[in-house]
Structure formats: C-alpha cells, structure tokens
Design an enzyme around this catalytic site. Structure first.
Site, short mmCIF file in Angstrom:
data_model
loop_
_atom_site.label_atom_id
_atom_site.label_comp_id
_atom_site.label_asym_id
_atom_site.label_seq_id
_atom_site.Cartn_x
_atom_site.Cartn_y
_atom_site.Cartn_z
N ARG A 154 54.18 -11.56 -22.59
CA ARG A 154 54.75 -10.38 -21.91
C ARG A 154 55.21 -9.37 -22.94
NH1 ARG A 154 56.59 -10.81 -16.72
NH2 ARG A 154 56.57 -8.54 -16.93
N GLN A 165 52.46 -8.34 -15.81
CA GLN A 165 52.27 -9.79 -15.92
C GLN A 165 50.81 -10.12 -16.19
OE1 GLN A 165 54.61 -12.51 -15.59
NE2 GLN A 165 52.83 -13.57 -16.40
N HIS A 184 51.84 -6.78 -9.73
CA HIS A 184 52.60 -7.09 -10.95
C HIS A 184 51.67 -6.89 -12.16
CE1 HIS A 184 55.76 -8.42 -13.40
NE2 HIS A 184 55.88 -9.68 -13.05
N CYS A 190 53.41 -17.39 -13.71
CA CYS A 190 54.14 -16.21 -14.20
C CYS A 190 55.62 -16.50 -14.45
CB CYS A 190 53.97 -15.05 -13.22
SG CYS A 190 54.48 -15.46 -11.53
N ASP A 194 52.08 -19.37 -8.44
CA ASP A 194 53.31 -18.57 -8.38
C ASP A 194 54.15 -19.14 -7.23
OD1 ASP A 194 55.22 -16.51 -8.54
OD2 ASP A 194 53.99 -15.05 -7.47
N ARG A 209 61.22 -1.96 -11.06
CA ARG A 209 60.96 -3.16 -10.26
C ARG A 209 61.57 -2.94 -8.89
NH1 ARG A 209 61.35 -9.52 -11.73
NH2 ARG A 209 59.45 -8.84 -12.78
N1 NVA Z 1 55.68 -13.34 -6.51
C1 NVA Z 1 56.90 -13.39 -7.27
C2 NVA Z 1 56.65 -13.03 -8.69
C3 NVA Z 1 57.86 -13.10 -9.58
C4 NVA Z 1 57.56 -12.74 -10.99
C5 NVA Z 1 57.92 -12.46 -6.63
O1 NVA Z 1 57.54 -11.36 -6.23
O2 NVA Z 1 59.08 -12.84 -6.53
N1 CP Z 2 57.25 -13.24 -14.44
C1 CP Z 2 58.26 -12.37 -14.29
O1 CP Z 2 58.07 -11.20 -13.98
O2 CP Z 2 59.49 -12.89 -14.55
P1 CP Z 2 60.88 -12.20 -14.26
O3 CP Z 2 61.03 -12.09 -12.77
O4 CP Z 2 61.90 -13.11 -14.89
O5 CP Z 2 60.89 -10.83 -14.89
#
Ligand code: NVA
Ligand code: CP
Length: 303
Positions: free
Chosen positions: A291, A133, A130, A263, A223, A103
């Site tokens: 997930r 997801q 992502h 998400c 989101d 990540r």
């Molecule tokens: N768009 C959000 C998704 C988190 C799962 C982010 O990148 O923070």
């Molecule tokens: N939706 C998602 O990726 O959640 P987290 O940021 O908690 O992993």
C-alpha cells in the site's frame, strides 16, 4: 509519470492500461530506493468518514517520505460533520491543499469533490471501489510472478468494493478474474460490463461456485463478509458466505504456486482461516506493505 499530473483517481477505470503499468514500475523503483522525490511544501489532506489503519497510515508515511505534509481532516473536528455543503468544503480545501484522499460511503460524494476541486481527488475507499488497494494488490502479484498478463485471480466473497476494483484492475492488466459470490451478493452489473469491455484478451467471470472459480488460479483473494456500514448484517451473512471461505481445501484447488491475498482487516475463521493467513502461500503482509509503495507512486504521479 507526467501524464497523471493533476488527475483524479475515483475509479481504477480512470487509468489507462499503460498508466497502471507505469505506476507499478514506479512503485517498484520507489520500493527498491532507485528513485526519490522531493515534494516539499506539498500538502495531502485525508478526509475519512470510515475507520482505517492501512490506508490512513500508508498515505501519511508515503507523503512524509516524499518530503510533503499531511493534514487529517477528521469530519468530526471540521465543519464537515455539521453539514457544511460538500461543494463549499471542496472549493475551500482546494485553495489550501495539493491533493485530497477521501474515504466515504457514496461514490457520488467523491464525484462532487472532484467536480469542485482542481487538485487531484483520490478514492481511499468508497462503497463502490477501492482502487488504491488494487494497485498494491497488482504490485504484490507482479512481485511474485514477474508479470501479470494471463494470470488468474479468484475473488471469493461479497461482490462489492473490492470485487469491483479487482475486476477493473485485472481487466486493465490482462489478468483473468473470477468473482465467486452468493447469488444475492453479485457485483454491480454495470461494473461487470465495464470490466468485460476493458478486458485485454482476458476473462471476467462471475459465478456462485467457489470450487470452480478456484481451479488452477494463481491468486486467491478474499475480503470481509460484512463491510463497513453493514455491521448489523454481519451475523446473518455468516451462513450465506460460509461456502466461500478461503481455506486450505480451496487453496489445494488452485495452482500449486498460488498466493493468498486479503486487503485486511481479516476475520479469522470467517472469510479466511488462520492457517491460510499464516501459511507459506500467504503474501498478505507484503500486500499490506505495498500500500505504501503503490500510493507513493500514485502521489508522486498526480503531484
Ligand atoms: N470491503 C471492506 C474493505 C475494507 C478495506 C469494507 O468496505 O469495509
Ligand atoms: N485495506 C484497507 O484499506 O485497510 P484499512 O481499512 O485499515 O485502511
């Protein structure tokens, strides 16, 4: 499932349409307990530069349930945060691990890892995509409607990582996808073009009109308005994104059987109202659970 062995998942576009369908079928079999795997002595590394609840825990539990092991490669306790080159880190980790989920911010970092590793690299969220997801999202849609082809998913909000992976994922399974976002927050034109090219008899639409986008859709998705790394913009974004809030009025425009997805984590009262999250059209908790099942299928397939 054998054809995914050893493969990376950096973008959902790394998968062929049939491979997504096979992953969803396997995820359903894993969820029902119809199939089991034993990946004793296989190790998954988690290298996360951003916070995570769902992705971190679901990958950890998934690997545990598959009989394997997980190492948390927190950048702050490895040499990663002290500037060891990614190329070097990648080659070393490749000698120990069997699969690595990352990540991070830049998609290019994932690509560098993939270039220097033989093991599969999984995108556990980048600023661009992502994909894990969206595998869970498609599984949730399939559970609710029995099929995917011809359904319409409307995403409301920032045209960034979630919008990108949803566009590609929907295109690959023959779903129509509508992205409703403020004009200055539209998705990457290259990804819009890619999704249009991948779409199998389905539409990919980008609009700034949330009401039009929600009309008769089977899935309404949203989101956060400020993603991780954009915290300083959060207050300024609220008035810009307010018309794109997923609320009861917007749900009424959708198909009467429509489901609401997010998400998570959610900011109640911003991108989604509390009544929608807690309402009977919300499948958000099933989506979060999925997930686990979707990533179990992914890990089993790449290992
Ligand atoms: N768009 C959000 C998704 C988190 C799962 C982010 O990148 O923070
Ligand atoms: N939706 C998602 O990726 O959640 P987290 O940021 O908690 O992993």
């Amino acid at each position: 499932m054998g054809n995914l062995k050893g493969r990376d998942l950096l973008s959902l576009a790394d998968l062929q349409p049939q491979e997504i369908q096979d992953l969803l079928t396997l995820a359903q079999q894993l969820k029902s307990g119809a199939v089991q795997f034993d990946f004793q002595r296989k190790t998954l590394g988690l290298l996360f530069r951003k916070a995570s609840t769902r992705t971190r825990v679901s990958f950890t539990v998934a690997m545990h349930q598959l009989g394997g092991h997980v190492i948390d490669l927190d950048p702050n306790v490895t040499q990663v945060s002290r500037g060891e080159p990614i190329e070097d880190t990648a080659r070393v980790l490749d000698r120990y691990l069997d699969v690595l989920a990352i990540r991070t911010f830049e998609q290019a970092e994932l690509e560098t890892f993939a270039k220097h590793c033989k093991m599969p690299i999984i995108n556990a969220l980048s600023d661009l995509e992502h994909p894990c997801q969206v595998l869970a999202d498609l599984l949730t849609v399939k559970e609710n409607f029995g099929n995917l082809k011809g359904l319409t998913l409307t995403y409301l909000g920032d045209g960034n990582n979630m919008a990108h992976s949803l566009m590609i994922g929907c295109a690959l399974v023959g779903m129509n996808v509508r992205i409703a976002c403020p004009q200055d927050f539209a998705p990457d034109p290259a990804i819009v073009a890619q999704a249009k090219a991948l779409a199998i008899n389905s539409e990919v639409i980008v609009t700034d009109d949330p009401q039009l986008a929600a009309q008769a859709a089977q899935v309404l998705y949203t989101d956060v308005w400020a993603s991780m790394g954009q915290e300083s913009e959060a207050q300024d974004r609220i008035p810009i994104f307010q018309p794109y809030q997923l609320n009861a009025q917007l749900m009424k425009l959708a198909d009467p059987d429509a489901i609401a997805l997010h998400c998570l984590p959610a900011h109640r009262g911003e991108e989604i109202t509390n009544d929608v999250i807690e309402g009977n059209q919300s499948k958000i908790w099933d989506e979060a659970e999925n997930r686990l099942h979707a990533q179990k299928a992914l890990l089993a397939s790449v290992l």
